[in-house]
Write a protein that holds these residues in place. Structure first.
Motif, PDB file in Angstrom:
ATOM      1  N   VAL A   1       3.006  -5.077  -0.775  1.00 32.49           N
ATOM      2  CA  VAL A   1       3.932  -4.074  -0.304  1.00 32.49           C
ATOM      3  C   VAL A   1       4.484  -4.508   1.178  1.00 32.49           C
ATOM      4  CG1 VAL A   1       4.310  -1.622   0.149  1.00 32.49           C
ATOM      5  CG2 VAL A   1       3.002  -2.246  -1.749  1.00 32.49           C
ATOM      6  N   THR A   2       5.676  -4.463   1.215  1.00 26.36           N
ATOM      7  CA  THR A   2       6.308  -4.621   2.581  1.00 26.36           C
ATOM      8  C   THR A   2       7.212  -3.465   3.024  1.00 26.36           C
ATOM      9  OG1 THR A   2       6.130  -6.986   2.523  1.00 26.36           O
ATOM     10  CG2 THR A   2       7.691  -6.172   4.088  1.00 26.36           C
ATOM     11  N   PRO A   3       6.727  -2.570   4.092  1.00 25.32           N
ATOM     12  CA  PRO A   3       7.569  -1.375   4.276  1.00 25.32           C
ATOM     13  C   PRO A   3       8.829  -1.820   5.173  1.00 25.32           C
ATOM     14  CG  PRO A   3       5.408  -1.002   4.784  1.00 25.32           C
ATOM     15  CD  PRO A   3       5.470  -2.294   4.336  1.00 25.32           C
ATOM     16  N   ILE A   4      10.175  -1.269   5.213  1.00 24.83           N
ATOM     17  CA  ILE A   4      11.008  -1.603   5.787  1.00 24.83           C
ATOM     18  C   ILE A   4      11.658  -0.333   6.377  1.00 24.83           C
ATOM     19  CG2 ILE A   4      13.656  -2.453   5.884  1.00 24.83           C
ATOM     20  CD1 ILE A   4      12.960  -4.104   3.149  1.00 24.83           C
ATOM     21  N   PHE A   5      11.802  -0.465   7.700  1.00 34.20           N
ATOM     22  CA  PHE A   5      12.328   0.834   8.655  1.00 34.20           C
ATOM     23  C   PHE A   5      13.685   0.286   8.911  1.00 34.20           C
ATOM     24  CE2 PHE A   5       7.634   0.881   8.670  1.00 34.20           C
ATOM     25  CZ  PHE A   5       7.517   2.503   8.326  1.00 34.20           C
TER      26      PHE A   5
ATOM     27  N   VAL B   1       7.001  -6.964  -2.287  1.00 30.03           N
ATOM     28  CA  VAL B   1       7.599  -5.504  -3.020  1.00 30.03           C
ATOM     29  C   VAL B   1       8.234  -5.011  -1.793  1.00 30.03           C
ATOM     30  CG1 VAL B   1       7.312  -3.569  -4.187  1.00 30.03           C
ATOM     31  CG2 VAL B   1       5.992  -5.825  -4.689  1.00 30.03           C
ATOM     32  N   PRO B   2       9.664  -4.894  -1.585  1.00 27.29           N
ATOM     33  CA  PRO B   2      10.027  -4.267  -0.318  1.00 27.29           C
ATOM     34  C   PRO B   2       9.849  -2.784  -0.624  1.00 27.29           C
ATOM     35  CG  PRO B   2      11.782  -5.407  -1.410  1.00 27.29           C
ATOM     36  CD  PRO B   2      10.401  -5.653  -2.266  1.00 27.29           C
ATOM     37  N   MET B   3       9.921  -2.019   0.519  1.00 32.95           N
ATOM     38  CA  MET B   3       9.790  -0.670   0.263  1.00 32.95           C
ATOM     39  C   MET B   3      10.508  -0.061   1.337  1.00 32.95           C
ATOM     40  SD  MET B   3       6.479   1.990   0.077  1.00 32.95           S
ATOM     41  CE  MET B   3       6.752   3.672  -0.084  1.00 32.95           C
ATOM     42  N   VAL B   4      11.938   0.699   1.412  1.00 33.75           N
ATOM     43  CA  VAL B   4      12.528   1.161   2.349  1.00 33.75           C
ATOM     44  C   VAL B   4      12.109   2.523   2.312  1.00 33.75           C
ATOM     45  CG1 VAL B   4      14.941   1.856   2.980  1.00 33.75           C
ATOM     46  CG2 VAL B   4      14.662  -0.173   1.695  1.00 33.75           C
ATOM     47  N   VAL B   5      11.791   2.945   3.896  1.00 31.65           N
ATOM     48  CA  VAL B   5      11.178   4.069   4.321  1.00 31.65           C
ATOM     49  C   VAL B   5      12.149   5.134   4.696  1.00 31.65           C
ATOM     50  CG1 VAL B   5       9.311   5.208   5.906  1.00 31.65           C
ATOM     51  CG2 VAL B   5       9.121   3.025   4.817  1.00 31.65           C
ATOM     52  N   SER B   6      12.636   6.135   4.346  1.00 32.36           N
ATOM     53  CA  SER B   6      13.633   7.048   4.491  1.00 32.36           C
ATOM     54  C   SER B   6      13.211   8.385   4.860  1.00 32.36           C
ATOM     55  CB  SER B   6      14.855   6.908   3.416  1.00 32.36           C
ATOM     56  OG  SER B   6      14.028   7.526   2.202  1.00 32.36           O
ATOM     57  N   ASN B   7      11.958   8.777   4.702  1.00 28.74           N
ATOM     58  CA  ASN B   7      11.490  10.362   5.268  1.00 28.74           C
ATOM     59  C   ASN B   7      10.155   9.959   5.412  1.00 28.74           C
ATOM     60  OD1 ASN B   7      10.065  10.562   2.402  1.00 28.74           O
ATOM     61  ND2 ASN B   7      12.064  10.524   1.484  1.00 28.74           N
ATOM     62  N   PRO B   8       9.255  11.034   5.796  1.00 30.45           N
ATOM     63  CA  PRO B   8       8.062  11.194   6.322  1.00 30.45           C
ATOM     64  C   PRO B   8       7.140  10.886   5.092  1.00 30.45           C
ATOM     65  CG  PRO B   8       9.357  12.837   7.389  1.00 30.45           C
ATOM     66  CD  PRO B   8      10.194  12.503   6.302  1.00 30.45           C
ATOM     67  N   ASP B   9       7.659  11.514   3.894  1.00 34.52           N
ATOM     68  CA  ASP B   9       6.737  11.304   2.631  1.00 34.52           C
ATOM     69  C   ASP B   9       6.752   9.724   2.372  1.00 34.52           C
ATOM     70  OD1 ASP B   9       5.213  12.721   0.541  1.00 34.52           O
ATOM     71  OD2 ASP B   9       6.694  11.929  -0.634  1.00 34.52           O
ATOM     72  N   ASP B  10       7.902   9.017   2.556  1.00 30.74           N
ATOM     73  CA  ASP B  10       7.637   7.558   2.370  1.00 30.74           C
ATOM     74  C   ASP B  10       6.812   6.839   3.229  1.00 30.74           C
ATOM     75  OD1 ASP B  10       9.386   7.887   0.360  1.00 30.74           O
ATOM     76  OD2 ASP B  10      11.205   7.062   1.194  1.00 30.74           O
ATOM     77  N   ALA B  11       6.794   7.326   4.451  1.00 36.40           N
ATOM     78  CA  ALA B  11       5.969   6.743   5.576  1.00 36.40           C
ATOM     79  C   ALA B  11       4.675   6.767   5.374  1.00 36.40           C
ATOM     80  CB  ALA B  11       6.472   7.296   6.922  1.00 36.40           C
ATOM     81  N   VAL B  12       4.078   8.125   4.725  1.00 31.20           N
ATOM     82  CA  VAL B  12       2.802   8.217   4.479  1.00 31.20           C
ATOM     83  C   VAL B  12       2.090   7.404   3.339  1.00 31.20           C
ATOM     84  CG1 VAL B  12       1.114   9.977   3.494  1.00 31.20           C
ATOM     85  CG2 VAL B  12       2.553  10.658   5.281  1.00 31.20           C
ATOM     86  N   THR B  13       3.203   7.299   2.187  1.00 36.17           N
ATOM     87  CA  THR B  13       3.020   6.586   1.286  1.00 36.17           C
ATOM     88  C   THR B  13       2.785   5.074   1.519  1.00 36.17           C
ATOM     89  OG1 THR B  13       4.005   7.974  -0.278  1.00 36.17           O
ATOM     90  CG2 THR B  13       3.518   6.006  -1.186  1.00 36.17           C
ATOM     91  N   ALA B  14       3.731   4.496   2.458  1.00 37.10           N
ATOM     92  CA  ALA B  14       3.651   3.249   2.777  1.00 37.10           C
ATOM     93  C   ALA B  14       2.659   2.705   3.552  1.00 37.10           C
ATOM     94  CB  ALA B  14       5.058   2.902   3.463  1.00 37.10           C
ATOM     95  N   ALA B  15       2.216   3.320   4.657  1.00 33.61           N
ATOM     96  CA  ALA B  15       1.075   3.189   5.399  1.00 33.61           C
ATOM     97  C   ALA B  15      -0.489   3.096   4.510  1.00 33.61           C
ATOM     98  CB  ALA B  15       0.637   4.372   6.312  1.00 33.61           C
ATOM     99  N   GLN B  16      -0.370   3.743   3.439  1.00 37.82           N
ATOM    100  CA  GLN B  16      -1.565   3.709   2.482  1.00 37.82           C
ATOM    101  C   GLN B  16      -1.544   2.598   1.495  1.00 37.82           C
ATOM    102  OE1 GLN B  16      -1.564   7.764   0.711  1.00 37.82           O
ATOM    103  NE2 GLN B  16      -2.628   8.810   2.395  1.00 37.82           N
ATOM    104  N   GLN B  17      -0.224   2.286   0.943  1.00 40.03           N
ATOM    105  CA  GLN B  17      -0.071   1.429  -0.210  1.00 40.03           C
ATOM    106  C   GLN B  17      -0.189  -0.010   0.800  1.00 40.03           C
ATOM    107  OE1 GLN B  17       3.210   1.705  -2.447  1.00 40.03           O
ATOM    108  NE2 GLN B  17       2.062   3.604  -3.362  1.00 40.03           N
TER     109      GLN B  17
END
Length: 606
Positions: free
Chosen positions: A368-372, A345-361
């Motif tokens: 979950v696969t964060p994309i920066f 499940v790709p998750m594009v990180v675009s703000n600090p709130d996304d980064a916090v959520t991505a790290a926890q999930q």
């Protein structure tokens, strides 16, 4: 000639060709508009009512783990405060020095929220609790909770609590850096660890290279390690301000060790060795925004997935191309990640709130696969990656760590050096147990299948002296005047109490990922199992004559050079040209008669 106007077939703009008359057409359209309007209003009002009803929830609080829910912490009694501090200590222990507190949340996960005054008082109490147990707090984010229009807005807060470093017991996470050649891996690591942006011509990566030809070509051919620290307040600690590696270790509560691997296809065996032997916790796949998914990118992604490593993706060099090109590269990545083979499940990180959520999930769900998307030259979105790395929790909890430490000592030998005035030095990872200075161990197996006695002189972790090495930690051990020629990569140093099992032949349950023709008896492949890398011959395929791409079987392998130490259940990866397969060690076969000797006879005094 037929008069079309009399037949009522005159078509005016916006009117149906088949309407009976202009009046009827007008009435019909008006009625239909009225009905549609009423239906739309009903639908919208229903939707609004539905939005008000369900309050937001988090998953219920778990008894174990490092996440704690607290409704509020306003003016606790002394007895209550002591209890809260003990609870915090337990959560920090579970998270190996890190805990996350959700303030304004009930134990069942209901987001109730607090007023500004209550929130301020609760954070003050949490700060006092942290000071008592020797930790610091960092406010990660605040969110508003609003059930209904007539209620006041309340807030919930997410707070990171981290232990202040003591006696080098920092949390250490290893991240393998993958990606095609020229995707900007070494440059990104140089920017993160040196604290200075790149000049667009590769200045940031020069400190990472180990060989002259790497500097000349700009291509990594060996495995190098770089460290990035975070202190108890979540601030970056790196080589900026002329810090040494020892100073970084002393002032860091959390350490990210980057394993910089080669991107070029001709160094693939080095990359695979880095992935299998250095036991990385995570994999960071770097993709260049202007070239997209090319070269070894797919292969590296496949290797990380085969080894079941959690992956996050960094799209670099966004300063070199337009926004449309970056979007196209991200869409290309999303398509590949969603394919049946990946199921991510790709998750594009675009703000600090996304980064916090991505790290926890990221650690809670393997999908979950964060994309920066960032730039090492302009520094765009670089802070988001730092926020993510700062919050990224460990994969194993304290209980698993304790269980490994209770076992007998087992150290994997990955690197061998000769250091002037020190002697022979070995680098690697402690798989289990505890290793101390002055400890006596045995190392092997040799070509004859023997184990040799030795004594550990001194230990260094991240280039700074260390007295005790614990399971899961990487370090270098000085062995004094032990003869270097007796050592090789793939050996293990174990406790003399252990009866290490060595084998020349073993069985593995495998899946053939790709083969140009058929995989049969007599095939030769390079086998990677942990830090072991050796050519093996396929002796037999159980129940089958041959294997084709995608098929499974139990295969018996035989090492062609010397016996190796293997563990049952260990992940296995084999390759030869375009042939690739994965699996696990299912059975160790007894050694041949010339190796079949008693363990006590195998121990030779050096």
């Amino acid at each position: 000639m037929v008069d079309l106007s009399e037949a009522g077939a005159v078509v005016s703009p916006g009117r149906s060709r088949h309407s009976g008359s202009s009046n009827n057409g007008r009435k019909t359209s008006k009625k239909s508009r009225t009905k549609r309007g009423k239906r739309g209003r009903r639908r919208r009002s229903k939707k609004n009512r539905n939005n008000k009803t369900p309050p937001p929830f988090l998953p219920p609080e778990a008894e174990e783990g490092n996440i704690e829910y607290k409704l509020k912490l306003v003016n606790p009694t002394q007895y209550r405060f002591e209890h809260l501090a003990t609870q915090l200590k337990w959560r920090l222990q579970e998270g190996r020095g890190e805990a996350v507190y959700q303030i304004g949340v009930e134990d069942n996960g209901l987001l109730v929220g607090l007023t500004e005054a209550d929130m301020k008082a609760s954070l003050k109490t949490l700060r006092r609790m942290a000071e008592k147990v020797g930790a610091d707090i960092t406010l990660l984010r605040e969110r508003e909770v609003d059930y209904d229009l007539d209620r006041n807005t309340r807030k919930i807060a997410e707070v990171l609590v981290r232990k202040v470093p003591d006696d080098q017991q920092f949390l250490d996470l290893r991240v393998a850096v993958l990606g095609n050649v020229d995707s900007g891996k070494s440059t990104l690591l140089g920017v993160l660890t040196q604290g200075e942006l790149d000049n667009g011509r590769g200045r940031a990566r020069l400190n990472l290279f180990r060989h002259l030809h790497e500097i000349q070509t700009g291509r990594t051919s060996s495995i190098s390690f770089e460290i990035l620290g975070f202190n108890s307040k979540g601030e970056v600690v790196n080589y900026s301000e002329s810090r040494t590696a020892e100073e970084i270790c002393e002032s860091s509560s959390k350490m990210i060790t980057f394993i910089d691997l080669a991107g070029h296809h001709k160094y693939l065996k080095t990359t695979i060795f880095g992935l299998t032997s250095y036991c990385p916790d995570f994999a960071m796949l770097v993709v260049s925004a202007n070239t997209g998914i090319v070269g070894t990118t797919r292969e590296h992604l496949g290797l990380a997935m085969a080894l079941k490593l959690p992956i996050f993706i960094v799209v670099s060099k966004v300063d070199l191309c337009s926004h449309g090109t970056v979007e196209r590269t991200v869409r290309q990545l999303e398509r590949i990640l969603k394919q049946p083979g990946c199921n991510k499940v790709p998750m594009v990180v675009s703000n600090p709130d996304d980064a916090v959520t991505a790290a926890q999930q990221f650690t809670q769900s393997t999908c979950v696969t964060p994309i920066f998307t960032l730039s090492s030259v302009s520094g765009e979105n670089l802070e988001l990656l730092k926020v993510f790395l700062n919050i990224l929790p460990p994969l194993s909890n304290s209980k698993e760590q304790e269980e490994l430490m209770q076992q007998l000592t087992e150290f994997q030998v990955d690197e061998i050096y000769s250091v002037p005035d020190v002697g022979t030095v070995v680098g690697g990872t402690l798989y289990s147990g505890v290793c101390r200075e002055g400890e006596r161990l045995v190392v092997g197996p040799t070509d004859e299948g023997r184990f040799l006695r030795l004594k550990v002189g001194s230990i260094q972790r991240n280039r700074s002296a260390c007295r005790v090495l614990r399971a899961g930690q990487a370090a270098t051990l000085a062995l004094g005047n032990f003869d270097r020629s007796l050592l090789r990569k793939g050996m293990v140093m174990v406790s003399p109490k252990m009866n290490p099992t060595i084998c020349c032949q073993f069985e593995a349950a495998i899946v053939l990922l790709f083969h140009a023709k058929t995989f049969r008896r007599g095939s030769q492949v390079t086998v990677h199992v942990g830090n072991v890398r050796q050519t093996a011959i396929v002796e037999r395929l159980h129940g089958k004559e041959e294997l084709r791409t995608g098929e499974r079987a139990v295969v018996q392998f035989r090492f062609i050079k010397h016996p190796e130490y293997l563990r049952l259940g260990a992940k296995l990866l084999f390759r030869e040209g375009v042939t690739k397969g994965i699996g696990h060690v299912a059975r160790l076969l007894p050694p041949s008669q010339n190796h079949d000797q008693n363990h006590d006879q195998n121990l030779q005094e050096y």
